[in-house]
Design a protein around this motif. Structure first.
Motif, mmCIF file in Angstrom:
data_model
loop_
_atom_site.group_PDB
_atom_site.id
_atom_site.type_symbol
_atom_site.label_atom_id
_atom_site.label_comp_id
_atom_site.label_asym_id
_atom_site.label_seq_id
_atom_site.Cartn_x
_atom_site.Cartn_y
_atom_site.Cartn_z
ATOM 1 N N LEU A 1 22.878 68.465 -75.035
ATOM 2 C CA LEU A 1 22.650 69.513 -74.042
ATOM 3 C C LEU A 1 23.150 70.864 -74.544
ATOM 4 C CD1 LEU A 1 21.756 70.186 -71.093
ATOM 5 C CD2 LEU A 1 24.120 69.764 -70.422
ATOM 6 N N HIS B 1 27.653 60.251 -69.116
ATOM 7 C CA HIS B 1 28.268 61.471 -69.640
ATOM 8 C C HIS B 1 28.921 61.195 -70.992
ATOM 9 C CE1 HIS B 1 28.573 64.189 -65.862
ATOM 10 N NE2 HIS B 1 27.483 63.443 -65.829
ATOM 11 N N ASN C 1 25.353 62.780 -75.440
ATOM 12 C CA ASN C 1 24.425 63.405 -74.499
ATOM 13 C C ASN C 1 24.822 64.845 -74.176
ATOM 14 O OD1 ASN C 1 22.930 61.053 -74.353
ATOM 15 N ND2 ASN C 1 23.952 60.319 -72.501
ATOM 16 N N ILE C 2 26.114 65.060 -73.976
ATOM 17 C CA ILE C 2 26.581 66.426 -73.685
ATOM 18 C C ILE C 2 26.388 67.321 -74.900
ATOM 19 C CG2 ILE C 2 28.591 67.811 -73.049
ATOM 20 C CD1 ILE C 2 29.636 65.414 -71.510
ATOM 21 N N GLN D 1 20.751 72.221 -77.208
ATOM 22 C CA GLN D 1 19.525 72.732 -76.614
ATOM 23 C C GLN D 1 19.762 74.082 -75.942
ATOM 24 O OE1 GLN D 1 16.458 71.315 -77.028
ATOM 25 N NE2 GLN D 1 15.758 73.249 -76.118
ATOM 26 N N ALA D 2 20.934 74.232 -75.342
ATOM 27 C CA ALA D 2 21.258 75.519 -74.716
ATOM 28 C C ALA D 2 21.311 76.629 -75.753
ATOM 29 C CB ALA D 2 22.588 75.420 -73.975
ATOM 30 N N THR E 1 32.122 74.792 -71.202
ATOM 31 C CA THR E 1 31.289 73.884 -70.409
ATOM 32 C C THR E 1 32.158 72.910 -69.647
ATOM 33 O OG1 THR E 1 29.409 72.343 -70.494
ATOM 34 C CG2 THR E 1 31.035 72.169 -72.242
ATOM 35 N N TYR F 1 26.117 67.769 -62.334
ATOM 36 C CA TYR F 1 25.619 68.978 -62.995
ATOM 37 C C TYR F 1 26.559 69.348 -64.134
ATOM 38 C CZ TYR F 1 22.468 69.896 -59.030
ATOM 39 O OH TYR F 1 21.471 69.818 -58.075
ATOM 40 N N PHE G 1 22.489 66.543 -64.579
ATOM 41 C CA PHE G 1 22.763 65.661 -65.713
ATOM 42 C C PHE G 1 22.605 64.225 -65.263
ATOM 43 C CE2 PHE G 1 25.093 63.627 -69.101
ATOM 44 C CZ PHE G 1 24.850 64.446 -70.197
ATOM 45 N N ARG H 1 22.607 72.650 -65.283
ATOM 46 C CA ARG H 1 21.576 71.622 -65.394
ATOM 47 C C ARG H 1 22.034 70.322 -64.733
ATOM 48 N NH1 ARG H 1 19.013 75.489 -66.562
ATOM 49 N NH2 ARG H 1 17.914 75.931 -68.511
#
Length: 650
Positions: free
Chosen positions: A248, A240, A244-245, A251-252, A201, A212, A236, A234
């Motif tokens: 994400l 950052h 939060n990352i 959830q992915a 990522t 993003y 964002f 996504r």
């Protein structure tokens, strides 16, 4: 007076008047029958050497000669502007004639289908073309509005006159989302068959200053192909932070059903990414090896002598980049000195390899550069070059020292072969390359020390991961960079992990129905044999059976490790995945190899998306909706070519 008689009776006074008179009496021939446009009712061609001269179309009404290149737009414009009424009457007459002809054909029963009749939207041919247009937009990173471009519509009309190009709205709201859903199902199916998935990522900012985050997934297919997919991009919003990352990423994994795939994670070395890996609970979490090399090399390039040298080179390169005349003179000197016609390279401060490339190209072109700067045509050339003789010697030493590092960076960025297994061998090679030598100059000695010190503090606690990956790569399985003791310990660990993996995976290979049947049979057997069961059977039977089964798996794993180590190492140029595909007698180690070799050593896969994203979210499409950005990047990276799809079908 009749024009023809006038032309015959009038003597030619000049060449121009003779030519005009000659053109006015030449016969105008009709266009070939295949020309279907209405303008050919009032236009034709002269003949030249017995053939129609199609370079100019001749108006039958006023004998005006118009340039003809295949398009009838200017011909139609002339006819309507100069002969509007007469042109309209001719068209009406032609339409009536055509209608009468069709009526006669219908009455005689000779009905010929009209080739130019419009295709229905639901016809198989129209759907096939629409699908091809959608693929063209997705793979070519084209704007949705291309379907409205006159040139594109002309092209489609030429290829298939019966086809009606769909609207931009239809492409945007229907065609692209349907294709996205179709490809997403294929990607989900592939990931479902993977033994393990590794994620990378990274974040990027669009030209519209929107942030993003892109996530890619990597796995080895059942037929031993290393595959990479862009999962999602996504937008964002907010800070950052690592938390939060991490949310994400979690959830992915849920969205793509990856939680049971023991996902690994590869990111850059930023502190928020370190925290993100912890929040997402992904192990192992590997820092990008390319970034690590970049950081260590930046330390080496910050040595005072090197910084000064690069600054002086950068000044000269910038002069040739900004002066058109200087660039022209440089090209002339390159030809005179028989040097390659290469442009000088301007480096980017954040990428060490660009500084290396700049210095290497500068040394290659140094004779031409010196000759150009001394040219009388460049008034300021002499003041630009501040390099001394010692600088050229230092530059050559720096290029020689850093050449292996450049090669490592290129090799580690490969995406078709395993790279995690290369980290330990590469680190050992770099460590040897940067060992101090009595022959080193002062600047090289300082660079070596700065590079080694920075690289040494990276990847603490991950040595066992790197050793295992290298041991499972048939190119490096001899582990020459380790002591005999560490090599034995690594393979002992591999054997134990293979047993553990077998225990973990085996129950999942049976369906629930088989498990229920097995439990029922065991229950019946236990009832039937209870009367004959001895006290020792009742006391130790279950434990004894379990230990025996476990020991047999350990023996099998040990045998596989022995056979694996006894085989010859694979040449470095060969593909280790193809080698594993052919090892049918090593099932335990094969499963383990898939779990390690699917992990990339770098996060380059995510960074490669940036260039694609820049083409999609351009200044002309800065208002593209976020979901469309996601869909277009996904399709660009995951949509297979039509040729690949057709070959798979065969």
């Amino acid at each position: 007076m009749d024009v023809n008689n006038t032309a015959n009776s009038t003597s030619t006074s000049t060449d121009a008047s003779a030519s005009l008179t000659s053109d006015s009496v030449r016969q105008i021939f009709n266009a070939p029958g295949k020309q279907k446009s209405r303008v050919w009712s009032v236009f034709g061609f002269h003949k030249k050497d017995g053939q129609l001269d199609k370079s100019q179309a001749i108006c039958k009404l006023c004998r005006a000669a118009l340039k003809y290149t295949g398009s009838t737009t200017n011909l139609d414009f002339h006819a309507r502007r100069k002969h509007g009424d007469e042109y309209g009457e001719i068209q009406t007459s032609n339409k009536q004639e055509h209608a009468n002809s069709e009526s006669k054909e219908r009455k005689s029963g000779n009905v010929i289908p009209n080739y130019f009749g419009q295709l229905g939207h639901n016809s198989s041919r129209a759907q096939e073309i629409t699908a091809a247009v959608t693929r063209f937009i997705a793979k070519g990173v084209c704007p949705y509005s291309i379907v409205e471009w006159e040139g594109f519509q002309d092209l489609m009309h030429t290829l298939e006159p019966r086809y009606t190009v769909p609207s931009r709205k239809h492409i945007t709201n229907t065609c692209i989302p349907e294709l996205y859903a179709q490809v997403k199902r294929q990607v989900e199916k592939e990931l479902a068959n993977a033994e393990r998935v590794a994620l990378t990522t990274d974040a990027w900012t669009s030209c519209a200053t929107e942030s993003y985050v892109t996530i890619t997934a990597h796995h080895i297919t059942p037929d031993w192909q290393l595959k990479g997919h862009v999962l999602q991009t996504r937008v964002f919003k907010g800070s950052h932070t690592g938390k939060n990352i991490g949310a994400l990423l979690k959830q992915a994994c849920v969205d793509w059903n990856l939680l049971d795939k023991d996902p690994a994670l590869v990111t850059d070395n930023a502190s928020n990414m370190v925290i993100a890996g912890e929040e997402a609970e992904m192990t192992p979490h590997l820092m990008c090896f390319a970034h690590t090399i970049n950081l260590a090399t930046q330390k080496a390039f910050k040595v005072n002598t090197v910084t000064g040298l690069l600054g002086r080179v950068r000044k000269v390169v910038g002069f040739f980049h900004h002066s058109v005349r200087a660039a022209e003179i440089l090209q002339e000197k390159q030809k005179q000195l028989v040097l390659p016609s290469h442009k000088l390279i301007q480096d980017v401060s954040t990428r060490w390899n660009s500084s290396y490339d700049m210095l290497e190209r500068f040394l290659e072109q140094q004779p031409a550069i010196s000759a150009a700067l001394l040219s009388r045509d460049l008034r300021k050339g002499g003041g630009v070059n501040t390099l001394m003789d010692v600088d050229f010697g230092d530059g050559e030493d720096i290029v020689k020292l850093m050449a292996p590092v450049k090669l490592v960076t290129m090799t580690m960025s490969e995406d078709k072969r395993p790279t995690l297994s290369m980290i330990s061998p590469v680190k050992a090679k770099l460590k040897k390359n940067f060992e101090a030598s009595d022959k080193d100059s002062v600047v090289i000695r300082e660079m070596k020390q700065a590079f080694s010190n920075d690289l040494e503090k990276r990847y603490t606690g991950l040595d066992d991961l790197f050793y295992t990956a290298a041991a499972l790569d048939p190119r490096f399985k001899s582990l020459p960079f380790l002591s005999d003791h560490d090599a034995e310990r690594t393979f002992t660990s591999i054997s134990a992990e293979a047993v553990s993996l077998h225990k973990k995976v085996s129950p999942s290979t049976h369906c629930n129905t088989h498990l229920l049947k097995l439990k029922y049979i065991l229950h019946i057997l236990s009832v039937c044999q209870s009367a004959k069961m001895s006290a020792l059977d009742e006391l130790f039977g279950e434990d004894f059976e379990v230990r025996t089964a476990a020991r047999s798996v350990r023996d099998k794993a040990s045998d596989e490790v022995k056979r694996y180590r006894d085989r010859e190492s694979l040449p470095l140029k060969n593909n280790p995945l193809q080698w594993w595909k052919e090892q049918q007698d090593l099932p335990l180690l094969s499963s383990l190899a898939k779990r390690y070799l699917c992990i990339p050593a770098t996060s380059v896969a995510s960074e490669r998306v940036f260039s694609t994203a820049g083409d999609i979210v351009s200044t002309k499409r800065s208002l593209l909706k976020h979901e469309h950005v996601d869909q277009l990047i996904f399709l660009k990276k995951n949509l297979p070519s039509k040729k690949d799809v057709d070959s798979d079908d065969e």
